[in-house]
Design an enzyme around this catalytic site. Structure first.
Site, PDB file in Angstrom:
ATOM      1  N   GLU A 153       0.833  -1.210   0.000  1.00 21.57           N
ATOM      2  CA  GLU A 153       0.000   0.000   0.000  1.00 21.57           C
ATOM      3  C   GLU A 153       0.867   1.259   0.000  1.00 21.57           C
ATOM      4  OE1 GLU A 153      -2.836  -0.605   3.205  1.00 21.57           O
ATOM      5  OE2 GLU A 153      -3.918  -2.069   1.993  1.00 21.57           O
ATOM      6  N   CYS A 192      -1.792  -4.553  -5.689  1.00 18.18           N
ATOM      7  CA  CYS A 192      -2.341  -5.804  -5.175  1.00 18.18           C
ATOM      8  C   CYS A 192      -1.292  -6.920  -5.202  1.00 18.18           C
ATOM      9  CB  CYS A 192      -3.529  -6.236  -6.017  1.00 18.18           C
ATOM     10  SG  CYS A 192      -5.023  -5.267  -5.738  1.00 18.18           S
ATOM     11  N   GLU A 203      -1.632  -9.900  -6.406  1.00 17.47           N
ATOM     12  CA  GLU A 203      -1.611 -10.610  -7.690  1.00 17.47           C
ATOM     13  C   GLU A 203      -0.688  -9.909  -8.678  1.00 17.47           C
ATOM     14  OE1 GLU A 203      -4.211  -9.691  -5.899  1.00 17.47           O
ATOM     15  OE2 GLU A 203      -5.945 -10.975  -6.194  1.00 17.47           O
TER      16      GLU A 203
HETATM   17  N1  THU Z   1      -6.022  -6.541  -2.403  1.00 13.55           N
HETATM   18  C1  THU Z   1      -5.172  -7.392  -3.067  1.00 13.55           C
HETATM   19  O1  THU Z   1      -3.951  -7.377  -2.849  1.00 13.55           O
HETATM   20  N2  THU Z   1      -5.720  -8.223  -3.976  1.00 13.55           N
HETATM   21  C2  THU Z   1      -7.042  -8.323  -4.250  1.00 13.55           C
HETATM   22  O2  THU Z   1      -7.435  -9.044  -5.146  1.00 13.55           O
HETATM   23  C3  THU Z   1      -8.004  -7.594  -3.420  1.00 13.55           C
HETATM   24  C4  THU Z   1      -7.436  -6.482  -2.618  1.00 13.55           C
HETATM   25  C5  THU Z   1      -5.428  -5.584  -1.440  1.00 13.55           C
HETATM   26  C6  THU Z   1      -5.437  -4.164  -1.908  1.00 13.55           C
HETATM   27  C7  THU Z   1      -5.369  -3.427  -0.596  1.00 13.55           C
HETATM   28  O3  THU Z   1      -3.999  -3.304  -0.214  1.00 13.55           O
HETATM   29  C8  THU Z   1      -6.085  -4.336   0.381  1.00 13.55           C
HETATM   30  O4  THU Z   1      -6.149  -5.589  -0.239  1.00 13.55           O
HETATM   31  C9  THU Z   1      -7.481  -3.873   0.764  1.00 13.55           C
HETATM   32  O5  THU Z   1      -8.214  -3.595  -0.361  1.00 13.55           O
END
Ligand code: THU
Length: 145
Positions: free
Chosen positions: A52, A61, A63
Protein backbone atom coordinates in the site's frame (compact mmCIF):
# COMPACT_ATOMS: atom_id res chain seq x y z
CA UNK A 1 -4.38 -26.99 -17.16
CA UNK A 2 -7.69 -28.08 -15.77
CA UNK A 3 -8.39 -27.72 -12.08
CA UNK A 4 -8.22 -31.50 -11.75
CA UNK A 5 -4.68 -31.75 -13.12
CA UNK A 6 -3.26 -29.51 -10.40
CA UNK A 7 -1.47 -31.95 -8.09
CA UNK A 8 -1.75 -31.83 -4.31
CA UNK A 9 1.95 -30.93 -4.17
CA UNK A 10 1.45 -28.02 -6.58
CA UNK A 11 -1.53 -26.79 -4.59
CA UNK A 12 0.47 -27.00 -1.37
CA UNK A 13 3.41 -25.17 -2.97
CA UNK A 14 1.07 -22.37 -4.08
CA UNK A 15 -0.51 -22.16 -0.63
CA UNK A 16 2.85 -22.10 1.17
CA UNK A 17 4.22 -19.41 -1.16
CA UNK A 18 1.11 -17.24 -0.92
CA UNK A 19 0.98 -17.49 2.86
CA UNK A 20 4.70 -16.66 3.16
CA UNK A 21 4.15 -13.65 0.90
CA UNK A 22 1.13 -12.56 2.92
CA UNK A 23 3.33 -12.32 6.01
CA UNK A 24 5.45 -9.77 4.14
CA UNK A 25 2.50 -7.62 3.00
CA UNK A 26 2.78 -3.88 3.56
CA UNK A 27 -0.78 -2.88 4.40
CA UNK A 28 -0.63 -0.29 7.19
CA UNK A 29 -3.77 1.51 5.94
CA UNK A 30 -6.27 -1.25 5.27
CA UNK A 31 -4.63 -3.81 7.58
CA UNK A 32 -5.85 -6.34 5.02
CA UNK A 33 -2.87 -8.53 4.22
CA UNK A 34 -3.00 -10.43 0.94
CA UNK A 35 -0.69 -13.01 -0.56
CA UNK A 36 -0.82 -14.45 -4.07
CA UNK A 37 1.08 -17.17 -5.88
CA UNK A 38 1.26 -18.15 -9.53
CA UNK A 39 2.34 -21.51 -10.98
CA UNK A 40 4.05 -20.79 -14.29
CA UNK A 41 4.45 -22.76 -17.51
CA UNK A 42 7.79 -24.13 -16.28
CA UNK A 43 6.31 -25.45 -13.02
CA UNK A 44 7.77 -22.68 -10.92
CA UNK A 45 5.91 -20.73 -8.26
CA UNK A 46 6.08 -16.94 -7.97
CA UNK A 47 4.58 -14.97 -5.11
CA UNK A 48 3.53 -11.43 -4.36
CA UNK A 49 2.01 -9.39 -1.55
CA UNK A 50 0.02 -6.18 -1.49
CA UNK A 51 2.05 -3.00 -1.05
CA UNK A 52 0.00 0.00 0.00
CA UNK A 53 0.91 3.68 -0.22
CA UNK A 54 0.09 6.85 1.72
CA UNK A 55 -1.36 8.07 -1.57
CA UNK A 56 -3.97 5.31 -1.41
CA UNK A 57 -4.65 4.67 -5.12
CA UNK A 58 -0.96 3.99 -5.72
CA UNK A 59 -1.03 0.77 -3.72
CA UNK A 60 -0.61 -2.48 -5.63
CA UNK A 61 -2.34 -5.80 -5.17
CA UNK A 62 -0.65 -9.09 -4.33
CA UNK A 63 -1.61 -10.61 -7.69
CA UNK A 64 0.16 -7.81 -9.55
CA UNK A 65 3.32 -8.51 -7.57
CA UNK A 66 3.14 -12.24 -8.26
CA UNK A 67 2.66 -11.69 -11.99
CA UNK A 68 5.54 -9.23 -12.05
CA UNK A 69 7.79 -11.82 -10.36
CA UNK A 70 6.71 -14.43 -12.92
CA UNK A 71 7.49 -12.19 -15.87
CA UNK A 72 10.83 -11.15 -14.38
CA UNK A 73 11.77 -14.83 -14.03
CA UNK A 74 10.88 -15.51 -17.67
CA UNK A 75 7.53 -17.18 -17.06
CA UNK A 76 5.09 -16.72 -19.92
CA UNK A 77 1.84 -18.33 -18.81
CA UNK A 78 0.05 -18.77 -15.49
CA UNK A 79 -1.10 -22.39 -15.07
CA UNK A 80 -2.74 -21.84 -11.68
CA UNK A 81 -3.18 -18.98 -9.23
CA UNK A 82 -3.90 -18.91 -5.50
CA UNK A 83 -4.92 -15.85 -3.49
CA UNK A 84 -4.95 -15.72 0.32
CA UNK A 85 -7.14 -13.30 2.24
CA UNK A 86 -6.84 -12.40 5.88
CA UNK A 87 -8.89 -12.49 9.10
CA UNK A 88 -10.27 -15.93 8.29
CA UNK A 89 -11.70 -14.69 4.98
CA UNK A 90 -11.00 -16.17 1.56
CA UNK A 91 -11.07 -13.67 -1.28
CA UNK A 92 -11.22 -13.68 -5.04
CA UNK A 93 -9.01 -11.33 -7.08
CA UNK A 94 -10.34 -7.78 -7.40
CA UNK A 95 -11.71 -6.62 -10.75
CA UNK A 96 -8.45 -5.03 -11.86
CA UNK A 97 -6.50 -8.16 -10.97
CA UNK A 98 -8.92 -10.35 -12.88
CA UNK A 99 -7.95 -8.36 -15.96
CA UNK A 100 -4.24 -8.62 -15.09
CA UNK A 101 -4.56 -12.38 -14.69
CA UNK A 102 -6.56 -12.68 -17.92
CA UNK A 103 -3.43 -11.65 -19.82
CA UNK A 104 -1.55 -14.79 -18.73
CA UNK A 105 -4.31 -17.33 -18.02
CA UNK A 106 -6.45 -19.59 -20.19
CA UNK A 107 -10.23 -19.63 -19.64
CA UNK A 108 -9.94 -22.88 -17.66
CA UNK A 109 -6.95 -21.84 -15.54
CA UNK A 110 -7.75 -22.64 -11.91
CA UNK A 111 -7.94 -19.70 -9.52
CA UNK A 112 -7.78 -21.07 -5.98
CA UNK A 113 -8.77 -19.14 -2.90
CA UNK A 114 -7.76 -19.48 0.72
CA UNK A 115 -7.91 -17.64 3.99
CA UNK A 116 -5.08 -17.52 6.46
CA UNK A 117 -6.57 -20.64 8.08
CA UNK A 118 -8.29 -22.72 5.39
CA UNK A 119 -8.78 -23.28 1.67
CA UNK A 120 -11.76 -21.56 0.05
CA UNK A 121 -13.62 -22.40 -3.14
CA UNK A 122 -11.95 -22.79 -6.52
CA UNK A 123 -12.89 -20.95 -9.71
CA UNK A 124 -11.69 -20.77 -13.29
CA UNK A 125 -10.46 -17.64 -15.00
CA UNK A 126 -13.54 -17.58 -17.21
CA UNK A 127 -15.86 -17.81 -14.21
CA UNK A 128 -14.22 -14.76 -12.67
CA UNK A 129 -14.01 -12.75 -15.88
CA UNK A 130 -16.55 -14.06 -18.38
CA UNK A 131 -16.12 -12.75 -21.89
CA UNK A 132 -13.04 -10.82 -20.85
CA UNK A 133 -10.94 -8.71 -23.19
CA UNK A 134 -7.50 -10.14 -23.90
CA UNK A 135 -4.47 -10.22 -26.17
CA UNK A 136 -6.34 -12.36 -28.70
CA UNK A 137 -8.68 -9.46 -29.42
CA UNK A 138 -5.77 -7.25 -30.46
CA UNK A 139 -4.88 -9.72 -33.20
CA UNK A 140 -7.75 -8.18 -35.15
CA UNK A 141 -6.24 -4.71 -34.96
CA UNK A 142 -6.11 -2.72 -38.15
CA UNK A 143 -9.25 -4.25 -39.59
CA UNK A 144 -12.30 -2.11 -40.12
CA UNK A 145 -15.81 -3.26 -39.29
N1 THU B 1 -6.02 -6.54 -2.40
C1 THU B 1 -5.17 -7.39 -3.07
O1 THU B 1 -3.95 -7.38 -2.85
N2 THU B 1 -5.72 -8.22 -3.98
C2 THU B 1 -7.04 -8.32 -4.25
O2 THU B 1 -7.43 -9.04 -5.15
C3 THU B 1 -8.00 -7.59 -3.42
C4 THU B 1 -7.44 -6.48 -2.62
C5 THU B 1 -5.43 -5.58 -1.44
C6 THU B 1 -5.44 -4.16 -1.91
C7 THU B 1 -5.37 -3.43 -0.60
O3 THU B 1 -4.00 -3.30 -0.21
C8 THU B 1 -6.08 -4.34 0.38
O4 THU B 1 -6.15 -5.59 -0.24
C9 THU B 1 -7.48 -3.87 0.76
O5 THU B 1 -8.21 -3.59 -0.36
Amino acid sequence: MSARSLSKDQQQALLDAARAAQLKAYAPYSKFLVGAAVLDDQGRVHAGCNVENAAYPEGVCAEAGALSAMVLAGGQRARAVLVVGTGGEWITPCGGCRQRLREFCAPDTPILTASDVAMGPQFTMAQLLPGGFGPDHLEAKGTKP
